[in-house]
Scaffold this motif. Structure first.
Motif, PDB file in Angstrom:
ATOM      1  N   ILE A   1       0.681  -1.342   0.238  1.00 50.92           N
ATOM      2  CA  ILE A   1       0.101   0.081   0.266  1.00 50.92           C
ATOM      3  C   ILE A   1       1.429   1.177   0.216  1.00 50.92           C
ATOM      4  CG2 ILE A   1      -1.844   1.306   1.034  1.00 50.92           C
ATOM      5  CD1 ILE A   1      -2.472  -1.189   2.135  1.00 50.92           C
ATOM      6  N   LYS A   2       0.588   1.999  -0.513  1.00 52.04           N
ATOM      7  CA  LYS A   2       1.768   3.116  -0.675  1.00 52.04           C
ATOM      8  C   LYS A   2       1.507   4.432   0.788  1.00 52.04           C
ATOM      9  CE  LYS A   2       1.769   3.419  -5.625  1.00 52.04           C
ATOM     10  NZ  LYS A   2       2.725   3.276  -5.461  1.00 52.04           N
ATOM     11  N   GLU A   3       2.605   4.433   0.595  1.00 52.08           N
ATOM     12  CA  GLU A   3       2.886   5.574   1.426  1.00 52.08           C
ATOM     13  C   GLU A   3       1.568   6.294   2.674  1.00 52.08           C
ATOM     14  OE1 GLU A   3       7.054   6.609   2.008  1.00 52.08           O
ATOM     15  OE2 GLU A   3       7.825   4.687   1.708  1.00 52.08           O
ATOM     16  N   TRP A   4       1.474   7.358   1.560  1.00 50.39           N
ATOM     17  CA  TRP A   4       0.698   8.526   1.610  1.00 50.39           C
ATOM     18  C   TRP A   4      -0.917   7.703   2.512  1.00 50.39           C
ATOM     19  CZ3 TRP A   4      -3.466   8.669  -1.016  1.00 50.39           C
ATOM     20  CH2 TRP A   4      -3.866   8.019  -2.229  1.00 50.39           C
ATOM     21  N   SER A   5      -1.046   6.711   1.684  1.00 51.39           N
ATOM     22  CA  SER A   5      -2.336   6.163   1.976  1.00 51.39           C
ATOM     23  C   SER A   5      -2.259   5.544   3.581  1.00 51.39           C
ATOM     24  CB  SER A   5      -2.783   5.303   1.028  1.00 51.39           C
ATOM     25  OG  SER A   5      -1.731   3.385   1.521  1.00 51.39           O
ATOM     26  N   GLN A   6      -1.232   5.218   3.902  1.00 54.80           N
ATOM     27  CA  GLN A   6      -0.500   4.472   5.474  1.00 54.80           C
ATOM     28  C   GLN A   6      -1.120   5.480   6.421  1.00 54.80           C
ATOM     29  OE1 GLN A   6       2.710   1.868   5.019  1.00 54.80           O
ATOM     30  NE2 GLN A   6       1.945   0.430   4.650  1.00 54.80           N
ATOM     31  N   ARG A   7      -0.155   6.616   5.689  1.00 52.29           N
ATOM     32  CA  ARG A   7      -0.258   7.355   7.449  1.00 52.29           C
ATOM     33  C   ARG A   7      -1.808   8.128   6.826  1.00 52.29           C
ATOM     34  NH1 ARG A   7       2.856  11.510   4.125  1.00 52.29           N
ATOM     35  NH2 ARG A   7       4.472   9.857   3.037  1.00 52.29           N
ATOM     36  N   MET A   8      -2.306   8.782   6.167  1.00 52.73           N
ATOM     37  CA  MET A   8      -4.125   8.864   5.833  1.00 52.73           C
ATOM     38  C   MET A   8      -4.538   7.714   7.023  1.00 52.73           C
ATOM     39  SD  MET A   8      -4.219  11.568   4.376  1.00 52.73           S
ATOM     40  CE  MET A   8      -5.872  12.033   3.818  1.00 52.73           C
ATOM     41  N   LEU A   9      -4.458   7.009   6.924  1.00 51.67           N
ATOM     42  CA  LEU A   9      -5.416   5.543   7.348  1.00 51.67           C
ATOM     43  C   LEU A   9      -4.763   6.008   8.917  1.00 51.67           C
ATOM     44  CD1 LEU A   9      -7.400   3.503   7.981  1.00 51.67           C
ATOM     45  CD2 LEU A   9      -5.238   1.460   7.639  1.00 51.67           C
ATOM     46  N   LYS A  10      -3.614   6.242   9.385  1.00 55.45           N
ATOM     47  CA  LYS A  10      -3.527   6.204  10.675  1.00 55.45           C
ATOM     48  C   LYS A  10      -3.799   7.096  11.161  1.00 55.45           C
ATOM     49  CE  LYS A  10       1.010   3.471  10.262  1.00 55.45           C
ATOM     50  NZ  LYS A  10       2.611   3.237  10.689  1.00 55.45           N
ATOM     51  N   ARG A  11      -4.135   8.380  10.741  1.00 52.06           N
ATOM     52  CA  ARG A  11      -4.215  10.371  10.974  1.00 52.06           C
ATOM     53  C   ARG A  11      -5.865   9.192  11.405  1.00 52.06           C
ATOM     54  NH1 ARG A  11      -1.695  13.589   7.011  1.00 52.06           N
ATOM     55  NH2 ARG A  11       0.797  13.135   6.962  1.00 52.06           N
ATOM     56  N   THR A  12      -6.125   9.164  10.397  1.00 50.05           N
ATOM     57  CA  THR A  12      -7.983   9.116  10.176  1.00 50.05           C
ATOM     58  C   THR A  12      -8.517   8.019  11.646  1.00 50.05           C
ATOM     59  OG1 THR A  12      -8.174   8.955   8.246  1.00 50.05           O
ATOM     60  CG2 THR A  12      -9.621   7.711   9.163  1.00 50.05           C
ATOM     61  N   VAL A  13      -7.545   6.939  12.046  1.00 47.96           N
ATOM     62  CA  VAL A  13      -7.802   6.577  13.250  1.00 47.96           C
ATOM     63  C   VAL A  13      -7.794   6.832  14.333  1.00 47.96           C
ATOM     64  CG1 VAL A  13      -6.846   3.557  14.738  1.00 47.96           C
ATOM     65  CG2 VAL A  13      -8.277   4.249  12.440  1.00 47.96           C
TER      66      VAL A  13
END
Length: 102
Positions: free
Chosen positions: A75-87
């Motif tokens: 998974i792209k790094e930016w989508s991982q960061r976005m998911l972490k922020r959302t959670v």
């Protein structure tokens, strides 16, 4: 003046594949002792493609497309960061509502 090779390349492009029937026709012509050049002229397909189909058929016994080898893409790094922020921002949200956001 266009040759058969450029004509098929303009029509197909690099991302498209030959149909199963075309690949079967290539193998049928090969079994009837036609040379690669004759098959290429007959079917209007580049010689390198004909050679690749025949080689694959001799090695694997099939002309069907195989799944790509190797490790699946991450998974792209930016989508991982976005998911972490959302959670982290909304700990009380359910997994379904987070999945809808993505």
């Amino acid at each position: 003046m266009q040759t058969a090779s450029t004509n098929i390349c303009e029509r197909m492009g690099r991302s498209q594949e030959l149909s199963d029937s075309k690949r079967g026709t290539v193998i049928g012509c090969h079994l009837c002792n036609k040379c690669i050049r004759d098959i290429s002229l007959l079917l209007n397909i580049p010689r390198s493609t004909i050679s690749g189909i025949i080689t694959k058929w001799k090695q694997l016994g099939t002309t069907a497309t195989q799944p790509p080898s190797g490790r699946p893409h991450k998974i792209k790094e930016w989508s991982q960061r976005m998911l972490k922020r959302t959670v982290h921002r909304s700990c009380q949200l359910s997994a379904e509502s987070i999945a809808k956001d993505f």
